[in-house]
Scaffold this active site. Structure first.
Site, PDB file in Angstrom:
ATOM      1  CB  SER A   9      51.210  54.486 -71.019  1.00 45.99           C
ATOM      2  OG  SER A   9      50.573  53.572 -71.891  1.00 45.99           O
ATOM      3  CG  ASP A  32      43.750  55.951 -75.416  1.00 47.15           C
ATOM      4  OD1 ASP A  32      42.992  55.181 -74.801  1.00 47.15           O
ATOM      5  OD2 ASP A  32      44.911  56.216 -75.041  1.00 47.15           O
ATOM      6  CG  HIS A  70      46.092  54.791 -71.987  1.00 43.54           C
ATOM      7  ND1 HIS A  70      46.362  55.332 -73.227  1.00 43.54           N
ATOM      8  CD2 HIS A  70      47.294  54.517 -71.430  1.00 43.54           C
ATOM      9  CE1 HIS A  70      47.676  55.408 -73.411  1.00 43.54           C
ATOM     10  NE2 HIS A  70      48.264  54.903 -72.317  1.00 43.54           N
TER      11      HIS A  70
END
Length: 819
Positions: free
Chosen positions: A107, A288, A291
């Site tokens: 991601s 978070d 990221h």
């Protein structure tokens, strides 16, 4: 106690002896030795690290101030969307291929994919190329692969969702390498999913290492050697922000996984992208904890775009991943001539020794002359014949060596370059330090006149030093500072008008030798640099500007009817002539400014068009510089005219060391008006909101701070007769400092900073400044040696030399299309 005093006395004597020995010549010798050491140091660095500037972009770097990333040893360009679009279009034009980028990973790699896509096309909606387990396509499901196609830009960007490193990732790399369309850029990276899925087990780490070997083997079979394959190291996390399923992802485990990547991919086609990790280490993570934050992603995408585009786009401030500029035929010929003269100088010296030793001479001696007198006459004749040629050969040989250093600094990648960085501290601290030095070294001048030579040298000196700091720190982004620098440039032109009018008014000759001597002094260094550095004359805008306005002053004052103090004393009607000349000059300037078409018609006429256009054949830069200070030369001439006549009619008295104005009340009002003038212009620069708006008004107000400064500097007698010898010394070489800074102090034609000592910015500035000052002084000396030989006092010889000079320029002019 006496022994201690004796020791202290000896130390004091040794210190004074050292200071006495450190003269200009020894300073230059030290600079040469310093350059030699730096050449060796950087040669070792090139041998150890290679010559690829991409290494600095992708492996090292540091933050400067407000999170401005500085790669190691090269300059990074901040690409806009237009820059990116032009880059991909130019790639298609140059190679005939579409640009093809691939991102592979988890991601965080997906974040980078979308950030790069946002730079290229903010409204892009990439298509999903993966399907779910039932075979149904979803519009934008989570954790899927994407593709973006843009036929207009000839661009394709793909993202492959591979959160865990396994055999499928290696197979994908192998397939991409064997496909008909091999990607130009591949960015891969993963590891956090492996940590999370295995709860940080050692077995998973060993498997990860084995899969990295598979990945390296697959990459090594790629046929396209021009493709760039990057492995992005895993970025740090903020454990306090991670949710429960991600708590097993620790920075210690991430470092272990990165260590395995460094071991497995060393020497493979994959290059480790280390600087990406350095960026995130200096910045906060996303909300978070896993990221990346938007600023970090922006830095990463800019690195990728610089890696890909700098070679294609030739950005002035983008030297990372860019080959050095190739030398032209003219540069090769110029350097060959200059450096050959250095060898010829040694031959001349040896030849002279032989001739004098043998007593030979080409002079015919009449019979009956005394033998001793004849020998002395022969020696004198030999020295007279050879001295001029030796001076020319030696001076041009030294100039050739200096130009070779210029070329090495700014036309090769041998020395490093970095981006400018502005902060209030970076600008004001050196300014304060320089003025502290300038005020410390002060002396009393022999002259009491307003704007006497020592005072104008001082003025030019501190202005030039401030301009150097302004350029070094990139302070042009601050509008008040930008406008104050415009005043300093206007002041140079003001002094040009004042100085030359004073010369002509006091009976100075308007002969051709003087005209060409002044032009020679102004232009020698610039012309040689243009030939050696492959840059147009207009690149060094200040010299064309000063030279042009000097010619204007010369024409206005030399063309009949001539006007001087003696002529006006004999005929008061002559005052009308000079007033008409001033009005005509102002009117002609205004007409040229009001019609840009007429302006271009005048200055684009061949052959002098080449003097006013840039390398892209644009005249806008000359228009901008000319119009910005279009009245400054007039202000200087008018001020000089008023001052000289006020002096003549007894309105002011600067013949003594007393105050300029005898009456205290008038003196107070004049000083108050000057302070208001300086404060008013400063207030204008602070309240002005855009450069175009400020520039429009500047040309009309430039005289206000200049004359205000002159009044404050001269109205008090004790202040008028004292000057800073420190600033005056720099003022005498101000022109050479201004031109030299382009290539051996700054870099990339002033867009960056030359780095001789990496990672130590303060020490680097001290070293580059020291070398610049020594070079500027030597060029000033060389110019002084050559000016009397190139432009002799005999006007016939001057015309001959000028004709020969222009004749030598004819081949260059024909090559550049001047005719």
């Amino acid at each position: 106690m006496a022994e201690d005093e004796s020791t202290a006395t000896k130390r004091g004597r040794s210190s004074s002896e050292i200071i006495k020995q450190f003269n200009v010549l020894n300073a230059k010798i030290l600079a040469i030795l310093l350059v030699g050491c730096l050449l060796g140091y950087h040669g070792v660095l090139k041998f150890m690290n290679g010559t690829d500037t991409c290494q600095g972009l992708l492996t090292k770097g540091r933050f400067q101030g407000n999170h401005q990333w500085q790669p190691y040893g090269c300059m990074i360009h901040s690409l806009s969307r237009l820059d990116a679009d032009n880059c991909f279009r130019k790639t298609r034009f140059m190679t005939g291929e579409d640009s093809f980028w691939v991102f592979i990973g988890d991601s965080r790699i997906r974040q980078l994919y979308f950030e790069t896509l946002k730079l290229v096309d903010p409204d892009a909606e990439p298509l999903v190329v993966a399907t779910d387990s039932s075979g149904n396509k979803s519009l934008r499901p989570r954790h899927k692969s994407y593709i973006y196609n843009n036929p207009q830009l000839s661009l394709r960007i793909m993202f492959f969702w591979r959160p865990s490193l396994n055999q499928t990732t290696a197979d994908l790399i192998n397939q991409l390498g064997l496909s008909r369309s091999v990607p130009h850029v591949v960015v891969a990276g993963s590891g956090s999913w492996d940590i999370k899925g295995s709860n940080g087990s050692q077995i998973a780490l060993d498997v990860y290492s084995q899969n990295l070997q598979l990945l390296a083997n697959a990459a090594n079979h790629w046929p396209n050697r021009k493709s760039k394959l990057l492995w992005k190291l895993q970025d740090r996390v903020d454990g306090s922000l991670l949710d429960e399923p991600r708590k097993s992802i620790t920075n210690e485990l991430i470092d272990e996984y990165n260590g395995k990547a460094l071991e497995a991919l060393e020497g493979s086609r994959f290059q480790i992208w280390k600087s990406a990790r350095l960026v995130t280490d200096g910045m906060a993570t996303g909300a978070d904890g896993l990221h990346l934050s938007p600023p970090a992603l922006n830095h990463h995408s800019q690195m990728l775009m610089n890696m890909y585009c700098n070679e294609r786009m030739d950005f002035n401030d983008g030297t990372c991943c860019r080959s050095p500029e190739s030398a032209t035929t003219l540069q090769i010929v110029t350097f060959t001539i200059l450096l050959t003269l250095m060898e010829a100088e040694d031959d001349e010296m040896a030849k002279k020794d032989v001739v004098v030793a043998n007593g030979h001479s080409t002079v015919v001696v009449a019979e009956g002359f005394d033998e001793k007198a004849t020998t002395a006459h022969r020696k004198a004749a030999v020295e007279d014949v050879e001295s001029s040629s030796r001076v020319v050969v030696t001076a041009l040989g030294k100039l050739g060596l200096i130009m070779a250093y210029f070329y090495l600094c700014d036309r090769t990648t041998f020395f490093m370059k970095e981006n400018k960085y502005y902060s209030h501290l970076n600008f004001w601290v050196p300014v304060g330090y320089v003025f502290a030095l300038g005020l410390f070294f002060n002396e009393e001048s022999r002259s009491t006149k307003v704007l006497h030579r020592d005072q104008t040298d001082e003025w030019k000196g501190w202005m030039q030093l401030v301009i150097l700091i302004y350029h070094m720190t990139g302070a042009s982004q601050v509008i008040p500072l930008y406008m104050q620098m415009r005043v300093l440039v206007s002041s140079y032109l003001f002094l040009t008008g004042f100085g030359h009018l004073s010369f002509f008014w006091n009976g100075g000759t308007a002969s051709f030798p003087r005209l060409f001597q002044v032009l020679f002094r102004m232009n020698l260094m610039t012309v040689v640099i243009c030939l050696c550095m492959n840059r147009p004359y207009q690149s060094y805008y200040f010299v064309p500007l000063v030279s042009f306005w000097y010619l204007v002053v010369y024409i206005v004052l030399a063309v009949p009817p001539k006007v001087s103090a003696a002529i006006c004393d004999a005929n008061s009607f002559a005052y009308l002539y000079i007033i008409i000349k001033f009005c005509t000059l102002i009117g002609a300037i205004t007409i040229l400014y009001m019609s840009e078409v007429f302006f271009e018609t005048i200055f684009l006429i061949r052959p002098w068009k080449a003097l006013f256009v840039t390398s892209s054949d644009e005249i806008h830069e000359w228009w901008f510089r000319w119009s910005l200070d279009r009245y400054s030369i007039c202000y200087g001439m008018i001020f000089g005219f008023l001052y000289l006549n006020a002096q003549k009619f007894g309105l002011i008295d600067d013949s003594t060391r007393q105050h300029l104005l005898s009456r205290t009340k008038i003196r107070f009002l004049v000083v108050l008006a000057a302070l208001i003038g300086l404060g008013g212009y400063t207030a204008f620069t602070i309240t002005c909101h855009s450069k175009p708006e400020c520039n429009e008004v500047h040309s009309y107000l430039a005289f206000l701070p200049i004359i205000s400064f002159i009044v404050l500097r001269n109205v008090f007698g004790p202040l008028r007769v004292r000057y800073s010898s420190f600033f005056a010394w720099f003022g005498r070489i101000s022109l050479e400092l201004f031109i030299g800074q382009y290539h051996i102090w700054l870099a990339a034609d002033t867009h960056g900073v030359l780095v001789l000592i990496p990672n130590y910015p303060v020490l680097n500035v001290m070293v580059t400044t020291y070398i610049l000052v020594c070079v500027a002084h030597e060029v000033h000396t060389i110019t002084g040696q050559l000016v009397t030989l190139a432009v002799p006092s005999d006007w016939k010889k001057t015309i001959r030399n000028v004709f020969v000079f222009f004749l030598a320029l004819v081949p260059i002019a024909i090559h550049d299309g001047m005719f």
